[in-house]
Write an enzyme that holds these catalytic residues in place. Structure first.
Site, PDB file in Angstrom:
ATOM      1  N   ASP A 148     -13.681   3.161   6.973  1.00 26.85           N
ATOM      2  CA  ASP A 148     -12.638   3.918   6.262  1.00 26.85           C
ATOM      3  C   ASP A 148     -13.186   4.517   4.978  1.00 26.85           C
ATOM      4  O   ASP A 148     -12.820   5.628   4.600  1.00 26.85           O
ATOM      5  CB  ASP A 148     -11.404   3.049   5.979  1.00 26.85           C
ATOM      6  CG  ASP A 148     -10.337   3.865   5.264  1.00 26.85           C
ATOM      7  OD1 ASP A 148     -10.001   4.946   5.801  1.00 26.85           O
ATOM      8  OD2 ASP A 148      -9.889   3.483   4.178  1.00 26.85           O
ATOM      9  N   SER A 178      -6.369   4.682   8.614  1.00 25.25           N
ATOM     10  CA  SER A 178      -7.046   4.450   7.342  1.00 25.25           C
ATOM     11  C   SER A 178      -6.405   3.273   6.596  1.00 25.25           C
ATOM     12  O   SER A 178      -7.079   2.329   6.190  1.00 25.25           O
ATOM     13  CB  SER A 178      -6.958   5.728   6.497  1.00 25.25           C
ATOM     14  OG  SER A 178      -7.243   5.474   5.148  1.00 25.25           O
ATOM     15  N   HIS A 193       0.850  -1.191   0.000  1.00 23.45           N
ATOM     16  CA  HIS A 193       0.000   0.000   0.000  1.00 23.45           C
ATOM     17  C   HIS A 193       0.883   1.236   0.000  1.00 23.45           C
ATOM     18  O   HIS A 193       1.918   1.260   0.656  1.00 23.45           O
ATOM     19  CB  HIS A 193      -0.911   0.019   1.225  1.00 23.45           C
ATOM     20  CG  HIS A 193      -2.031   1.023   1.083  1.00 23.45           C
ATOM     21  ND1 HIS A 193      -3.164   0.758   0.355  1.00 23.45           N
ATOM     22  CD2 HIS A 193      -2.172   2.281   1.537  1.00 23.45           C
ATOM     23  CE1 HIS A 193      -3.964   1.808   0.386  1.00 23.45           C
ATOM     24  NE2 HIS A 193      -3.390   2.758   1.093  1.00 23.45           N
ATOM     25  N   LYS A 209      -7.934  -0.995   6.521  1.00 21.95           N
ATOM     26  CA  LYS A 209      -8.390  -1.735   5.335  1.00 21.95           C
ATOM     27  C   LYS A 209      -7.416  -2.853   4.970  1.00 21.95           C
ATOM     28  O   LYS A 209      -7.828  -3.906   4.510  1.00 21.95           O
ATOM     29  CB  LYS A 209      -8.743  -0.833   4.161  1.00 21.95           C
ATOM     30  CG  LYS A 209      -7.679   0.019   3.594  1.00 21.95           C
ATOM     31  CD  LYS A 209      -8.245   0.830   2.410  1.00 21.95           C
ATOM     32  CE  LYS A 209      -7.310   1.945   2.024  1.00 21.95           C
ATOM     33  NZ  LYS A 209      -7.615   3.212   2.684  1.00 21.95           N
ATOM     34  N   ARG A 246     -12.510  13.041   4.469  1.00 25.76           N
ATOM     35  CA  ARG A 246     -11.197  13.679   4.682  1.00 25.76           C
ATOM     36  C   ARG A 246     -10.699  14.340   3.404  1.00 25.76           C
ATOM     37  O   ARG A 246     -10.058  15.390   3.443  1.00 25.76           O
ATOM     38  CB  ARG A 246     -10.187  12.632   5.172  1.00 25.76           C
ATOM     39  CG  ARG A 246     -10.421  12.228   6.614  1.00 25.76           C
ATOM     40  CD  ARG A 246      -9.554  11.038   7.005  1.00 25.76           C
ATOM     41  NE  ARG A 246      -8.156  11.281   6.813  1.00 25.76           N
ATOM     42  CZ  ARG A 246      -7.292  10.360   6.354  1.00 25.76           C
ATOM     43  NH1 ARG A 246      -7.690   9.151   6.044  1.00 25.76           N
ATOM     44  NH2 ARG A 246      -6.027  10.664   6.221  1.00 25.76           N
TER      45      ARG A 246
HETATM   46  N1  URA Z   1      -4.062   6.259   1.688  1.00 24.46           N
HETATM   47  C1  URA Z   1      -5.062   5.730   2.445  1.00 24.46           C
HETATM   48  O1  URA Z   1      -5.539   4.623   2.209  1.00 24.46           O
HETATM   49  N2  URA Z   1      -5.504   6.477   3.457  1.00 24.46           N
HETATM   50  C2  URA Z   1      -5.003   7.685   3.768  1.00 24.46           C
HETATM   51  O2  URA Z   1      -5.450   8.285   4.724  1.00 24.46           O
HETATM   52  C3  URA Z   1      -3.967   8.221   2.978  1.00 24.46           C
HETATM   53  C4  URA Z   1      -3.507   7.474   1.931  1.00 24.46           C
END
Ligand code: URA
Length: 451
Positions: free
Chosen positions: A173, A195, A94, A199, A180
């Protein structure tokens, strides 16, 4: 007669008190954080109250206990997948988000070609950064909203699947993230950690490679802030028994040469064909190398990178991508002929005002220019134009002559193109001599660094 209303739980808190508490820098309890997450996810707490709480959290910060509670509460807002039916190691990556940051589209099929299972749950564009789901949706027919049953079927068939948060997985999220995006509450290491980790931990993976961006196009502008976030996330994953590593990578200029949804898909197809811009290719090999290494596919990271390179050159990774697109409803003809992807109606060049070298590219401005063109969202409910974006012809250290094209804007609206052009003109800094090169990978943070 009306049913008597349920008595409130003993700890039940008034949302306004939780906003005040965070505004005044106090620590919320686990039960209070659960109330906020459950209340917002179920629709009982309105956007404006959560926006105020998020802003207080950005300004005041969260303690380690609050960050852990928020991550856990968001993780358990939905189902936590059990993928033990798959014998192969389940590894994902990620990124914290960047401009032209498109590596997921290469990495999922590449790691799957190397024998891993990659159950990738991604987000949409956030602030000035692009999102994997928006890019995938520029492939006509591609479905990112698969049911969990279908997600498992795709994984079983081709080893990788790429979807968005569903009502079942980390639904909290999904709601927080889109709020956000439009309330200036992205840039907080605590909120980013909760966040991303909520996930990713809901995916049922054994390990996770984190690409934490630093530089003018990243949410964490300095290497120090990026390292802080990286440690926070590595520590959170480790506590949950996951194999973790974070790479702090450069986002001081866009990654690759293309910014914009369909344009980025085309560039990924180039990399999957063993070509593509060198910085993007190299970063894909680094990250895929770490995924394969965490998944036990090699004894050293160098061997893992070589394996990743072979999987790209042999076309095996491209084959996996084609299969995944087909299984997720996309038309694989777009893979063979990327010119059929959505194309903007018009294009215009941004010319260099003088001779010199590119000293810097203010990367966030390039991301904002893409949003302005319609490639990202200004408001939560905005739809995204898959065709628009920017193709860069010059990157940092390149020589340029007066009048030469720095980049080309692909657009569908003259007004938007004019705004984007101003931003792009400002974003390029032309200097007399080339700056010292920046490294692509600044630092690697492993479990040992975080504990
Ligand atoms: N990527 C995400 O999944 N969440 C964030 O808050 C910032 C970048």
């Amino acid at each position: 007669m009306n049913e008597p209303s349920q008595p409130a739980p003993a700890h039940a808190s008034r949302t306004v008190d939780l906003i005040r508490k965070k505004r005044d820098g106090q620590e919320l309890s686990r039960a209070e954080i659960d109330d906020l997450v459950a209340g917002y996810t179920s629709g009982k707490i309105p956007d404006y109250q959560i926006s105020a709480w998020l802003m207080a959290a950005v300004v005041r910060g969260l303690s380690k206990a609050e960050t852990a509670a928020l991550t856990d509460s968001m993780l358990h807002s939905g189902e936590v997948l059990d993928l033990s039916e798959f014998p192969a190691p389940k590894i994902d990556k990620h990124s914290t988000g960047g401009v032209g940051d498109k590596t997921s589209l290469v990495l999922a099929p590449l790691a799957a070609a190397g024998g891993l299972v990659v159950p990738m749950i991604s987000g949409r564009g956030l602030g000035h950064t692009g999102g994997t789901l928006d890019k995938l949706e520029s492939i006509p027919g591609f479905q990112v909203g698969l049911s969990i049953v279908r997600f498992r079927e795709v994984l079983r068939d081709c080893g990788c699947a790429m979807i968005g948060q569903t009502a079942e997985i980390a639904p909290a999220d999904r709601k927080f993230y889109s709020l956000r995006d439009v309330t200036g509450t992205v840039e907080s290491p605590y909120l980013i950690c909760a966040s991303i980790m909520s996930k990713k931990l809901a995916e049922g993976v054994d390990g996770l490679v984190l690409d934490v961006k630093t530089g003018s196009g990243a949410f964490m502008k300095t290497e120090e802030d990026a390292a802080f976030l990286a440690k926070l996330m590595v520590e959170t994953g480790q506590r949950m028994g996951k194999k973790m590593v974070a790479l702090i990578t450069d986002m001081d200029q866009p990654l690759g040469l293309r910014v914009g949804n369909a344009l980025e898909v085309e560039e990924c197809l180039d990399v999957l064909r063993g070509r593509g811009p060198e910085d993007l290719r190299q970063l894909c090999l680094e990250l895929a190398g770490w995924m394969l290494h965490l998944g036990g596919r090699s004894s050293t990271i160098d061997q893992a990178k070589k394996l990743a390179d072979q999987l790209l050159r042999s076309g095996q990774a491209l084959e996996k991508f084609r299969r995944m697109v087909e299984l997720q409803g996309g038309d694989p003809a777009f893979i063979d002929d990327p010119q059929r992807l959505p194309q903007a109606k018009h294009s215009v060049d941004v010319a260099s005002p003088r001779n010199g070298f590119i000293g810097a590219i203010q990367c966030e401005m390039v991301g904002t220019a893409c949003v302005v063109l319609g490639g990202g969202r200004e408001k939560k409910e905005d739809s995204v134009d898959p065709a628009v974006g920017i193709i860069l012809h010059k990157k940092v250290s390149d020589r340029v002559s007066a009048g030469e094209s720095l980049c080309t804007i692909h657009y569908n609206s003259e007004t938007r193109a004019a705004q984007a052009k101003k931003l792009l003109q400002q974003s390029y800094q032309i200097v007399e001599s080339p700056p010292a090169p920046r490294r692509l990978v600044h630092r690697i943070i492993s479990a040992a660094d975080a504990s």
